[in-house]
Design an enzyme around this catalytic site. Sequence first.
Site, short mmCIF file in Angstrom:
data_model
loop_
_atom_site.label_atom_id
_atom_site.label_comp_id
_atom_site.label_asym_id
_atom_site.label_seq_id
_atom_site.Cartn_x
_atom_site.Cartn_y
_atom_site.Cartn_z
N HIS A 184 0.72 -1.36 -0.20
CA HIS A 184 -0.15 0.04 -0.15
C HIS A 184 0.91 1.27 -0.01
O HIS A 184 0.70 2.17 -0.76
CB HIS A 184 -0.99 0.05 1.19
N GLU A 185 1.80 1.54 0.85
CA GLU A 185 2.80 2.57 0.95
C GLU A 185 3.65 2.65 -0.28
O GLU A 185 3.89 3.77 -0.53
CB GLU A 185 3.63 2.59 2.32
#
Length: 707
Positions: A489-490
């Site tokens: 995600h990051e």
Amino acid sequence: MRMQTPSIPTTSSSNPLLGNSPLPAFDQIRPEHVEPAVRELLGQCNQALETATAMDFPANWNHISKVLDTATERLGCSWGAVSHLNSVCDSPELRAAYNTGLPLVTEFWTRLGSDERLYAKYKAIDAATLTAEQVQAHKNAMRDFVLGGAELTGAAKARFAAIQERQAELSQKFSENALDATDKFDLVVDAAAMDGVPSDVQQATRAAAQAAGLDGHRLSLKLPCYLPVMQFANDRELRQTMYRAYATRASDQASPELAQFDNSALMREILALRKEEAVLLGFENFGELSLAPKMAESPARVIAFLRDLAARARPYAEQDMADLREFARQHLQLPDLQAWDIPYVGEKLKETRFAFSEQEIKQYFTFPKVLDGLFKIAETLFEVVITKDTAAVWEPGVSFYRIERQGADTGAGDRLALVGQFYLDPTARSGKRGGAWMDDVRSRWLRPDTGLTQTPVAHLVCNFAGPVAVDGAQRPALLTHDDVITLFHEFGHGLHHLLTLVNERQVSGISGVEWDAVELPSQFMENFCWEWDVLRHMTCHVHSGESLPRALFDKMLAAKNFQSGLQTLRQLEFSLFDMLLHTSHDAQNGILALQQRVRDEVAVVQPPAWSRNAHTFSHIFAGGYAAGYYSYKWAEVLSADAYAAFEETVLKNGQPDRETGRKYRQEILEAGGSRPALDSFKAFRGRPPELDALLRHLGMAGNPRTT
Ligand code: ZN
């Protein structure tokens, strides 16, 4: 970073926050450098503002940028470095230095954003002289001036500024109450009450009791303690006690000794001020103001979206609830399922139905192997090369990487050209804020002062368990599957910021991207964590070295959408409550009454009447999510539909199609904030977003499971 160094002279020549190095000197920044640097840089910014707004200064984008943006960029980068260190290696000295600088910096940004001289100068810029990217940046700037109060005059302007100041105070107080109400709770129980709770949690609660000179176990409402107790404690009375304490934090229902932390009055005042602010700016309500810079067209559109999704999720949530009730009655002797039983029964049902443990999966996700796998996907899909690089860091476990790419569009032809760089700080430690995030160090920018392109740099920060020494050997860090999803995600946010080819810093990378679309590239990357062809190449058992067995993967997949109906409805309930609170709510009718109406409409689980979760809803009362909580679901429609393009074109060997990857990189990642997110999405997908893919990913495409 070390903070014990005695104070050293802080002339500009020795202050690393005032140096000219292209990357922050993270290993040299000390608390005593902060205030002198902030004052110096603010002085330069104020001077630049005076110069750029002088009567005879040309109303020209590049001229203004050369004077003002170069000054604010220096301030932004230096303050960004301080604020980053404050997040990842906090100390009393640094926190004090940060809190001294914060109001000074905030005052400047607020004043800059409503300076009518600067607004007039921007207004006078001839649009015909601007590039397409500058047109978008200029449009955003004009909008932000208006929303920042630049058009207000006299008493209205003064009132607007007073509202801003009071809101900042109230939000800060709301957070403090929520935090203090959580921290001040304390419950000591005997060992028998902890039956069923995992041993590592018991060790921690036992140690907490011992540290206070007490027998038994000392419990807190912080998540690493609260969650496992609610999920695993066999003692129903303990679960009820903990639930009640948690659900009444910072409210009128809390126990008398915690009454001082009641947020009720603050919430009413915050809502009233938001309404007043919106009306001052010419909006009907705060919901409309909040949506002005977002992708969603109107509160009505958002409300309709949420209600539609709620209606679709409802049968699944009802089935989830029926499953829980049935299992609780048949197997756990709980004929009257209560709110404090739901996580507990959910865990028991999950164990029975899917027969695997998180502990078993973790053994396969060794950090270096996962990172390799992640880089490999990005390299294949987006035609980049990621390698280790060097830079000054704040902690030995932090790494630095560079991303390079061939291609005429990078200006390097068939040589590899630098596109961006990032720091990766993966491990939890004391003094580091919890959670995971991506932050920008600097944005891509064709600098008006040097004529050179500044490449973007990002921070990727997570809080995973670190490597451990076992029998004298270093065992790599093990990640849960949730950790792997977080990392992807990051990294997705990181790619959005780093692969951009936009030359204006206000709209390059994540800058200028609408709040409700910014989670597209991040949630998009999460999907790869559920692909067999991806997982088998990025797993490696910590002892045997084997990759994840197919049978275990199938179990994980089967459990992927466990209770997704209930989870979806819960998010939708919060989102709808938030939007209605900021559009149709009036002070007379009370916040709790509105919350009850929303629950009656949406929820399949009615919490007890004394529950007060709005009183700790920091996202909307203290964060940036007011009339914006829907953004998570909104962007999930986009990310799921974007990912469906990859599912539709996947090759026979299971590899994603390069052409689709290239198009995604060009139309979504490289475009950044240079055009509306909807335009980027349509350019990639060839049509507007559709809901189908999200429903399919949530397991809500067919009929609810009936077995
Ligand atoms: Zn995110």
